[in-house]
Design an enzyme around this catalytic site. Sequence first.
Site, mmCIF file in Angstrom:
data_model
loop_
_atom_site.group_PDB
_atom_site.id
_atom_site.type_symbol
_atom_site.label_atom_id
_atom_site.label_comp_id
_atom_site.label_asym_id
_atom_site.label_seq_id
_atom_site.Cartn_x
_atom_site.Cartn_y
_atom_site.Cartn_z
ATOM 1 C CE LYS A 22 -1.683 1.638 4.019
ATOM 2 N NZ LYS A 22 -1.434 3.080 4.208
ATOM 3 C CG ASN A 23 2.681 2.700 3.514
ATOM 4 O OD1 ASN A 23 1.476 2.947 3.411
ATOM 5 N ND2 ASN A 23 3.297 2.636 4.683
ATOM 6 C CB CYS A 126 -3.495 6.568 11.361
ATOM 7 S SG CYS A 126 -3.803 5.061 10.478
ATOM 8 N NE ARG A 131 1.252 10.121 10.576
ATOM 9 C CZ ARG A 131 0.928 9.035 9.899
ATOM 10 N NH1 ARG A 131 -0.200 8.416 10.162
ATOM 11 N NH2 ARG A 131 1.702 8.584 8.939
ATOM 12 C CB VAL A 133 2.338 18.662 6.113
ATOM 13 C CG1 VAL A 133 1.507 17.389 6.065
ATOM 14 C CG2 VAL A 133 1.464 19.883 6.332
ATOM 15 C CG LEU A 135 9.915 18.314 8.551
ATOM 16 C CD1 LEU A 135 10.458 16.981 9.066
ATOM 17 C CD2 LEU A 135 10.962 19.418 8.738
ATOM 18 C CG ASP A 316 3.803 1.584 9.351
ATOM 19 O OD1 ASP A 316 3.480 2.425 10.207
ATOM 20 O OD2 ASP A 316 3.855 1.843 8.129
ATOM 21 C CB ILE A 338 8.565 6.839 14.088
ATOM 22 C CG1 ILE A 338 9.702 5.842 13.854
ATOM 23 C CG2 ILE A 338 8.224 7.631 12.811
ATOM 24 C CD1 ILE A 338 10.926 6.377 13.171
ATOM 25 N NE ARG A 408 -6.882 4.234 6.176
ATOM 26 C CZ ARG A 408 -5.974 4.869 6.900
ATOM 27 N NH1 ARG A 408 -6.163 5.052 8.184
ATOM 28 N NH2 ARG A 408 -4.880 5.345 6.356
HETATM 29 C C1 UD1 Z 1 4.866 6.948 6.193
HETATM 30 C C2 UD1 Z 1 3.988 5.727 6.090
HETATM 31 C C3 UD1 Z 1 3.551 5.270 7.475
HETATM 32 C C4 UD1 Z 1 4.768 5.063 8.369
HETATM 33 C C5 UD1 Z 1 5.685 6.297 8.364
HETATM 34 C C6 UD1 Z 1 6.983 6.071 9.117
HETATM 35 C C7 UD1 Z 1 2.885 5.916 3.947
HETATM 36 C C8 UD1 Z 1 1.633 6.126 3.207
HETATM 37 N N1 UD1 Z 1 2.828 6.045 5.281
HETATM 38 O O1 UD1 Z 1 4.091 7.983 6.792
HETATM 39 O O2 UD1 Z 1 2.812 4.060 7.334
HETATM 40 O O3 UD1 Z 1 4.339 4.804 9.687
HETATM 41 O O4 UD1 Z 1 6.010 6.659 7.019
HETATM 42 O O5 UD1 Z 1 7.662 4.984 8.586
HETATM 43 O O6 UD1 Z 1 3.912 5.617 3.377
HETATM 44 N N2 UD1 Z 1 7.139 14.721 10.476
HETATM 45 C C9 UD1 Z 1 7.226 16.057 10.803
HETATM 46 N N3 UD1 Z 1 6.955 16.985 9.840
HETATM 47 C C10 UD1 Z 1 6.622 16.634 8.571
HETATM 48 C C11 UD1 Z 1 6.552 15.269 8.234
HETATM 49 C C12 UD1 Z 1 6.816 14.331 9.207
HETATM 50 O O7 UD1 Z 1 7.509 16.406 11.937
HETATM 51 O O8 UD1 Z 1 6.391 17.524 7.739
HETATM 52 C C13 UD1 Z 1 7.406 13.709 11.493
HETATM 53 C C14 UD1 Z 1 6.211 12.828 11.799
HETATM 54 O O9 UD1 Z 1 5.319 13.423 12.709
HETATM 55 C C15 UD1 Z 1 6.867 11.593 12.346
HETATM 56 C C16 UD1 Z 1 8.158 11.502 11.531
HETATM 57 O O10 UD1 Z 1 8.385 12.811 11.009
HETATM 58 O O11 UD1 Z 1 7.203 11.792 13.693
HETATM 59 C C17 UD1 Z 1 8.131 10.525 10.383
HETATM 60 O O12 UD1 Z 1 6.993 10.750 9.589
HETATM 61 P P1 UD1 Z 1 6.957 10.383 8.044
HETATM 62 O O13 UD1 Z 1 8.115 9.504 7.727
HETATM 63 O O14 UD1 Z 1 6.804 11.639 7.263
HETATM 64 O O15 UD1 Z 1 5.622 9.534 7.937
HETATM 65 P P2 UD1 Z 1 4.585 9.506 6.733
HETATM 66 O O16 UD1 Z 1 5.278 9.740 5.450
HETATM 67 O O17 UD1 Z 1 3.410 10.328 7.078
#
Ligand code: UD1
Length: 431
Positions: A22-23, A126, A131, A133, A135, A316, A338, A408
Site C-alpha cells: 500500500k505504502n 490515522c 503528524r 506537514v 517538513l 508500522d 517515530i 484500509r
Molecule cells: C509513512 C507511512 C507510514 C509510516 C511512516 C513512518 C505511507 C503512506 N505512510 O508515513 O505508514 O508509519 O512513514 O515509517 O507511506 N514529520 C514532521 N513533519 C513533517 C513530516 C513528518 O515532523 O512535515 C514527522 C512525523 O510526525 C513523524 C516523523 O516525522 O514523527 C516521520 O513521519 P513520516 O516519515 O513523514 O511519515 P509519513 O510519510 O506520514
Amino acid sequence: MDRIRIVGGAALNGSIPISGAKNAALPLMIASLLSDEPLTLENVPRLADISSLLRILQNHGVDYKIDGKKPGDAQTAGRTLHLHARDIVDTTAPYELVSKMRASFWVVAPLLARMGEAKVSLPGGCAIGTRPVDLLLMALESLGASIDIEAGYVIAKAPKGLRGAEIDFPKVTVGGTHVTLMAAALARGHTVIHNAAREPEIVDLADCLVKMGAKIRGAGASTIEIEGVPRLGGARHAVLPDRIEAGTYAMAVAMTGGDVLLEGARPELLQSALDALTASGAEITSTNEGIRVRRNGAGISPVDVSTAPFPGFPTDLQAQFMALMTRAKGVSRITETIFENRFMHVQELARFGAKIRLDGDAAIVTGVETLKGAPVMATDLRASVSLVIAALAAEGETIVHRVYHLDRGFEHLEQKLVACGARVERLAGQG
Ligand code: UD1
C-alpha cells in the site's frame, strides 16, 4: 460497520500470498499526475486507501482503468491499474477527500510541479499523534514555491516553475522524501536531498520515476540527487511486495505457532523485524518463493525493540510485535521513536489480559501465560491488526469492532488467515 469474529487457539499452517505494498502503491499512483502519458501499475492491492486515492486523482482529471480478473488468476493476484493524467482539470484536493487518508496530501507535489499551483486540504488519516506537514512544505518552499495556509488548505504556487535546491531534512520523513522526489523531478536544475528516508517504498517510487524519464541517483541512501527534466513520460511498473503485511503475518505465526510460507515476501525489505522474530524463537528461512516462518513447541522469548527509520525496526510493525510479546516468557521493552502517541493498542491489548505499562516513549510488556478473547475496538490501521494477532492466540472468542481500519491496509485478511486454519469470520452490519 462490519466486525470480525475470531476464535483463538488454532496454529497457522499453509501459505499466504503477500500483496503489493500500500505504502508504495499510493505515491506511485500520485506520480501519474506528473505526466500527460499513461502510467500502468501492476500488483496494486485491493484496499480502501487505494480506492480513496483513485477518487482524489479522478477529481484532478486522471482517467483510470483496472484490469479485470483473467481465467486462472488467483483471487489474491494483484490488479493492474492504468492511470492517465492527460489533462489536469482541477488543482484543488478538497477536505472531504484528503481528510480520509494522510498520504493523499502528497498530490501537492506533482500538481505544483506540473501546473504551477495546488490547493490541498491539510491531511487526516490515522489518529497516531500529531503528524505535521511542516517538513514537506519546507521542501517545497526550498524548491521555490510560495506557501500559504488558508481555511485549512495549503495553497502552493510556483507560476514560473520549481527550481532545484539543496534540502536537508532535520528528521527522516518518508512523505517529505516522496514529495521532494516528485517535485524535483520536474524542477529546473539540480536538487540534493540530505537525510532522505531510505525506505524501500522510496526506492520503488524513484525506480518508477526513472522509467518515466526522471534523473535520480542514490535512492535508498540518505543522500539523493535529482537532475530536473522538463517533462516526464509514461511507464509500466510493478508495485513491490508489502513488507508490513509480510511482517504482520510472520508475527501472527510466531504468536500462534505453525508453519507458513509468505509467498512473494522479500526478506531484505524487513530484516530488522525478522531478526527480532528470530530472537523471539521463531524460525525464519528464505526460499525462492518467499519467507517461511515456523514456531513449533518452544515458547516465545522476550525481545526489546526500538522503532527507527529503515533499515531499523518499522513503526508500522510495533503494535503487532507488542501483541506477540504479551505472551513472551518474561519482560520486554518496546520503544516508539517515530510517532508520539502510537500506543493506542495498549489499552485494547489489556482487554485480553495483557500486562503492559507505559513509560514515556516505551511500553514495558510482561508476558502472560494465556490471553482471553474479548470485545475490542480497532483504533488505527496497524493497531487493529495487533488485536487480530492477540485474538488468534487468545482463549475463546474475540469480536473486533471498527474493522474499516483493517480494510484500509490489509487485503483479504480473513481469507488469508482462514486458508491457514484460523477461525476468523466477518460479521456484516452493526458494530
Ligand atoms: C509513512 C507511512 C507510514 C509510516 C511512516 C513512518 C505511507 C503512506 N505512510 O508515513 O505508514 O508509519 O512513514 O515509517 O507511506 N514529520 C514532521 N513533519 C513533517 C513530516 C513528518 O515532523 O512535515 C514527522 C512525523 O510526525 C513523524 C516523523 O516525522 O514523527 C516521520 O513521519 P513520516 O516519515 O513523514 O511519515 P509519513 O510519510 O506520514
